[in-house]
Design a protein around this motif. Structure first.
Motif, PDB file in Angstrom:
ATOM      1  N   PHE A 166       0.857  -1.184   0.000  1.00  0.00           N
ATOM      2  CA  PHE A 166       0.000   0.000   0.000  1.00  0.00           C
ATOM      3  C   PHE A 166       0.895   1.237   0.000  1.00  0.00           C
ATOM      4  N   GLN A 167       0.814   2.014  -1.075  1.00  0.00           N
ATOM      5  CA  GLN A 167       1.704   3.154  -1.262  1.00  0.00           C
ATOM      6  C   GLN A 167       1.218   4.428  -0.580  1.00  0.00           C
ATOM      7  N   ASN A 168      -0.044   4.443  -0.177  1.00  0.00           N
ATOM      8  CA  ASN A 168      -0.636   5.677   0.342  1.00  0.00           C
ATOM      9  C   ASN A 168      -1.317   5.397   1.684  1.00  0.00           C
ATOM     10  N   ALA A 169      -0.553   4.783   2.593  1.00  0.00           N
ATOM     11  CA  ALA A 169      -1.076   4.422   3.911  1.00  0.00           C
ATOM     12  C   ALA A 169      -0.593   5.436   4.947  1.00  0.00           C
ATOM     13  N   HIS A 170      -1.479   5.775   5.891  1.00  0.00           N
ATOM     14  CA  HIS A 170      -1.158   6.833   6.856  1.00  0.00           C
ATOM     15  C   HIS A 170      -1.644   6.472   8.250  1.00  0.00           C
ATOM     16  N   ASN A 171      -0.902   6.962   9.244  1.00  0.00           N
ATOM     17  CA  ASN A 171      -1.304   6.758  10.637  1.00  0.00           C
ATOM     18  C   ASN A 171      -2.336   7.806  11.044  1.00  0.00           C
ATOM     19  N   GLN A 172      -2.944   7.598  12.214  1.00  0.00           N
ATOM     20  CA  GLN A 172      -3.996   8.508  12.665  1.00  0.00           C
ATOM     21  C   GLN A 172      -3.521   9.526  13.696  1.00  0.00           C
ATOM     22  N   TYR A 173      -2.295   9.329  14.214  1.00  0.00           N
ATOM     23  CA  TYR A 173      -1.685  10.306  15.122  1.00  0.00           C
ATOM     24  C   TYR A 173      -0.187  10.008  15.145  1.00  0.00           C
ATOM     25  N   SER A 228       5.874  12.337   8.198  1.00  0.00           N
ATOM     26  CA  SER A 228       5.457  11.884   9.519  1.00  0.00           C
ATOM     27  C   SER A 228       4.190  11.040   9.492  1.00  0.00           C
ATOM     28  N   THR A 229       3.271  11.329   8.568  1.00  0.00           N
ATOM     29  CA  THR A 229       1.987  10.611   8.545  1.00  0.00           C
ATOM     30  C   THR A 229       2.056   9.311   7.747  1.00  0.00           C
ATOM     31  N   ARG A 230       2.887   9.264   6.727  1.00  0.00           N
ATOM     32  CA  ARG A 230       2.909   8.105   5.830  1.00  0.00           C
ATOM     33  C   ARG A 230       3.713   6.964   6.446  1.00  0.00           C
ATOM     34  N   ILE A 231       3.206   5.759   6.258  1.00  0.00           N
ATOM     35  CA  ILE A 231       3.863   4.579   6.830  1.00  0.00           C
ATOM     36  C   ILE A 231       3.924   3.452   5.789  1.00  0.00           C
ATOM     37  N   PRO A 232       4.893   2.546   5.927  1.00  0.00           N
ATOM     38  CA  PRO A 232       4.888   1.347   5.090  1.00  0.00           C
ATOM     39  C   PRO A 232       3.800   0.382   5.555  1.00  0.00           C
ATOM     40  N   LEU A 233       3.118  -0.227   4.627  1.00  0.00           N
ATOM     41  CA  LEU A 233       2.107  -1.249   4.923  1.00  0.00           C
ATOM     42  C   LEU A 233       2.158  -2.302   3.829  1.00  0.00           C
ATOM     43  N   ILE A 234       2.501  -3.519   4.229  1.00  0.00           N
ATOM     44  CA  ILE A 234       2.548  -4.656   3.307  1.00  0.00           C
ATOM     45  C   ILE A 234       1.753  -5.802   3.925  1.00  0.00           C
ATOM     46  N   ILE A 235       0.882  -6.405   3.135  1.00  0.00           N
ATOM     47  CA  ILE A 235       0.091  -7.552   3.583  1.00  0.00           C
ATOM     48  C   ILE A 235       0.319  -8.706   2.618  1.00  0.00           C
ATOM     49  N   ALA A 236       0.664  -9.848   3.181  1.00  0.00           N
ATOM     50  CA  ALA A 236       0.821 -11.067   2.372  1.00  0.00           C
ATOM     51  C   ALA A 236      -0.113 -12.127   2.925  1.00  0.00           C
ATOM     52  N   THR A 237      -0.904 -12.732   2.051  1.00  0.00           N
ATOM     53  CA  THR A 237      -1.831 -13.777   2.468  1.00  0.00           C
ATOM     54  C   THR A 237      -1.582 -15.040   1.652  1.00  0.00           C
ATOM     55  N   SER A 240      -9.834   9.492   1.146  1.00  0.00           N
ATOM     56  CA  SER A 240      -8.740  10.188   1.825  1.00  0.00           C
ATOM     57  C   SER A 240      -8.354   9.448   3.092  1.00  0.00           C
ATOM     58  N   SER A 241      -7.102   9.668   3.525  1.00  0.00           N
ATOM     59  CA  SER A 241      -6.621   9.157   4.804  1.00  0.00           C
ATOM     60  C   SER A 241      -6.554  10.318   5.795  1.00  0.00           C
ATOM     61  N   PHE A 242      -6.949  10.058   7.033  1.00  0.00           N
ATOM     62  CA  PHE A 242      -7.115  11.114   8.033  1.00  0.00           C
ATOM     63  C   PHE A 242      -6.077  10.980   9.146  1.00  0.00           C
ATOM     64  N   THR A 243      -5.434  12.110   9.487  1.00  0.00           N
ATOM     65  CA  THR A 243      -4.471  12.152  10.586  1.00  0.00           C
ATOM     66  C   THR A 243      -4.709  13.397  11.428  1.00  0.00           C
ATOM     67  N   LYS A 244      -4.630  13.215  12.747  1.00  0.00           N
ATOM     68  CA  LYS A 244      -4.720  14.348  13.671  1.00  0.00           C
ATOM     69  C   LYS A 244      -3.402  14.470  14.428  1.00  0.00           C
ATOM     70  N   TRP A 245      -3.044  15.709  14.776  1.00  0.00           N
ATOM     71  CA  TRP A 245      -1.932  15.945  15.712  1.00  0.00           C
ATOM     72  C   TRP A 245      -2.212  17.256  16.450  1.00  0.00           C
ATOM     73  N   ARG A 246      -2.364  17.140  17.756  1.00  0.00           N
ATOM     74  CA  ARG A 246      -2.695  18.289  18.610  1.00  0.00           C
ATOM     75  C   ARG A 246      -3.904  19.026  18.051  1.00  0.00           C
ATOM     76  N   ASN A 247      -3.768  20.302  17.689  1.00  0.00           N
ATOM     77  CA  ASN A 247      -4.924  21.051  17.192  1.00  0.00           C
ATOM     78  C   ASN A 247      -4.947  21.133  15.671  1.00  0.00           C
ATOM     79  N   GLY A 248      -4.286  20.180  15.023  1.00  0.00           N
ATOM     80  CA  GLY A 248      -4.264  20.142  13.572  1.00  0.00           C
ATOM     81  C   GLY A 248      -4.911  18.881  13.025  1.00  0.00           C
ATOM     82  N   TYR A 249      -5.522  18.998  11.839  1.00  0.00           N
ATOM     83  CA  TYR A 249      -6.173  17.870  11.184  1.00  0.00           C
ATOM     84  C   TYR A 249      -5.749  17.872   9.719  1.00  0.00           C
ATOM     85  N   SER A 250      -5.500  16.687   9.186  1.00  0.00           N
ATOM     86  CA  SER A 250      -5.009  16.606   7.820  1.00  0.00           C
ATOM     87  C   SER A 250      -5.596  15.397   7.107  1.00  0.00           C
TER      88      SER A 250
END
Length: 528
Positions: A87-94, A357-366, A420-430
């Motif tokens: 997944f090339q466009n994966a993001h954390n939530q905080y 800071s928001t983007r993360i690696p995510l790989i799933i193998a089944t 879209s992918s959603f991330t919050k940090w303190r008083n900011g939202y992206s």
């Protein structure tokens, strides 16, 4: 008057009674057989369940060969991406360890977990929540934790259970290695400060002596045990690197030519183009601003060496999975809790709402994945892992989980589950779409906005909020972002109790093994 029955009549009654008793006994036997059959069916059902190997790196950004950075030596992660789905466009939530981990382990946003700082106890905020590990336990799985899954102060809590959730696991293992025993050797920008400060060491010794090497060995031991067991497993392996301190055996430093490592430059003039909260986020670490080039290269080399070290440990674990044959019925998930700046925007470490800071690696193998080696640009979130694992293993998803299953994307790489992918940090939202990022500061946007077009500006250096050509896009994305913010604040159905304003657990100072402290905790003799 007494009734006299003939012998034939009496015999008829006796035979009838005997026949009824025989039928009752036979029926009882049938019921017993049904119960036995039910037990056998349950055991067969468990035996046919897919296992899960859940691997989490700490503070790992997308500087990986599989994600396009060809300078990184990460052959095992690269191989996993070829055998799995990336997944090339994966993001954390905080973008902070504790809140992010509480979020993806419960499948909820930060405003729903109420955990927005490190060292907060999950059950103090949402005592009735069912975590991923807990849900697998409910379904008859071994649920095993090795290393850091929920929050730990890294490195001070290595070897302990940190802020773990005991209800998530059948068994826990806390590796403790040479990196902790020889902590005094670590280079750092602040004396005896490691976790929140740039710190690094090219270590002596072997992989197996380091905490993450020991963790990999313990995971291998567990896989040997699981291969002889009929009960399915959910094993979460949490590596402590590449989180600071960047410690890895010396051989991993040799993969990188320090002098050829590029360091991003950022001027203070750039700060004037972004809202003040964004500018503060990339200038928060005062002793990490404007590092000399050779020092910055040394530190970045250590981060890269730590990536290669973690990659090698991941490879050891997956090789054992293949050797035992467990690979044929095991789902593998590989993630990080958030990204990491390495000088981009003039910042080192996390806690920003930029892509680094928001983007993360995510790989799933089944097992039997039809789209091996496929990639998706669909925006996805870490909270999607929970429902995905439930979906893939055929387990009912708890009602409180608000993430979305990625199974449709695994089956069709062109599918999207959200815009879209959603991330919050303190008083900011992206939010990040396939092309744009919009960030809002302040509940009503009163502290400013940012807009970036990744088609032309993947580094997010050109804030487009004042560009007339983007006014319609800006207006549309504002509405989407506000909707996402509103949804992220709703209390999920089935969550149970939810408490606000829970305080973090008070922290004591880190103690490096061998140092001596006075009664007030001040160091009076350093280990040399």
């Amino acid at each position: 008057m007494a009734i006299n029955y003939s012998f034939a009549t009496r015999r008829y009654f006796i035979l009838t009674f005997f026949l009824i008793m025989v039928l009752l006994v036979c029926r009882s036997c049938d019921l017993g057989s049904d119960k036995t059959a039910s037990k056998k069916e349950l055991l067969s059902h468990l035996n046919n369940k897919l296992n899960v190997l859940f691997i989490i790196a700490d503070d790992l950004n997308c500087d990986l060969n599989a994600y396009g950075n060809v300078n990184i030596h990460s052959p095992n992660i690269d191989q996993l991406s070829k055998e799995g789905f990336l997944f090339q466009n994966a993001h954390n939530q905080y973008p902070l360890c504790g809140p992010s981990r509480a979020s993806f382990m419960t499948g909820m946003y930060t405003d729903q977990t109420k955990i927005n700082k490190n060292n907060m106890n999950l059950r103090n905020s949402i005592p009735d929540v069912i975590t991923i590990g807990q849900r697998f336990r409910q379904q008859g799985y071994h649920s095993v934790r090795i290393g850091k899954i929920f929050h730990y102060d890294n490195p001070s809590a290595i070897g302990t259970s940190g802020n773990d959730d005991i209800y998530s696991w059948s068994q826990t293992i806390n590796p403790y290695g040479r990196d902790k025993i020889e902590e005094y050797k670590i280079n750092t920008l602040g004396e005896r400060r490691y976790g929140g400060t740039l710190s690094w060491l090219a270590a002596d010794g072997t992989d197996e002596e380091q905490t993450d090497g020991i963790g990999a060995t313990m995971a291998i031991d567990q896989l040997d045990r699981f291969s002889n067991d009929s009960i399915p497993f959910f094993m979460a392996v949490g590596f402590y690197r590449p989180h600071t301190p960047f410690v890895a055996p010396k051989k991993y430093f040799d993969f990188y030519n320090r002098d050829s490592i590029k360091i991003s430059e950022s001027s203070d003039d750039y700060l004037k183009t972004i809202p003040k909260p964004a500018a503060k986020s990339v200038r928060a670490k005062k002793n990490q601003i404007n590092l000399k080039k050779d020092l910055a290269q040394e530190i970045k080399q250590a981060y890269y060496a730590s990536i290669s070290f973690v990659d090698a440990q991941l490879g050891r674990v997956i090789n054992k999975l293949k050797e035992t044959g467990l690979i044929n019925n095991t789902i593998i998930v590989f993630i990080s809790d958030h990204g990491y700046h390495l000088g981009e925007h003039g910042h080192w470490q996390k806690q920003t709402l930029f892509e680094n800071s928001t983007r993360i690696p995510l790989i799933i193998a089944t097992p039997n994945l039809l789209n091996k080696g496929s990639k998706s640009m669909s925006p996805v979130e870490l909270i999607d892992i929970y429902p995905t694992l439930m979906d893939l293993t055929g387990i009912e998803i708890p009602e409180h989980v608000v993430g979305k299953s990625l199974k449709p994307i695994l089956e069709n790489k062109d599918f999207s589950i959200r815009g879209s992918s959603f991330t919050k940090w303190r008083n900011g939202y992206s939010i990040k779409t396939k092309r744009y990022r919009i960030t809002k500061w302040g509940e009503n946007g009163q502290l400013g906005y940012e807009l970036y077009d990744h088609k032309y500006d993947k580094n997010e250096l050109n804030n487009l909020t004042s560009q007339n050509d983007y006014s319609e896009i800006m207006d549309s994305l504002k509405l989407t972002l506000d909707q996402r913010i509103s949804e992220s604040k709703l209390k999920p159905d089935g969550l149970g109790r939810q408490f606000n304003n829970v305080s973090p657990v008070p922290k004591a100072k880190n103690i490096t093994l061998g140092d001596h402290h006075d009664i007030e905790g001040k160091i009076y003799m350093l280990k040399k």
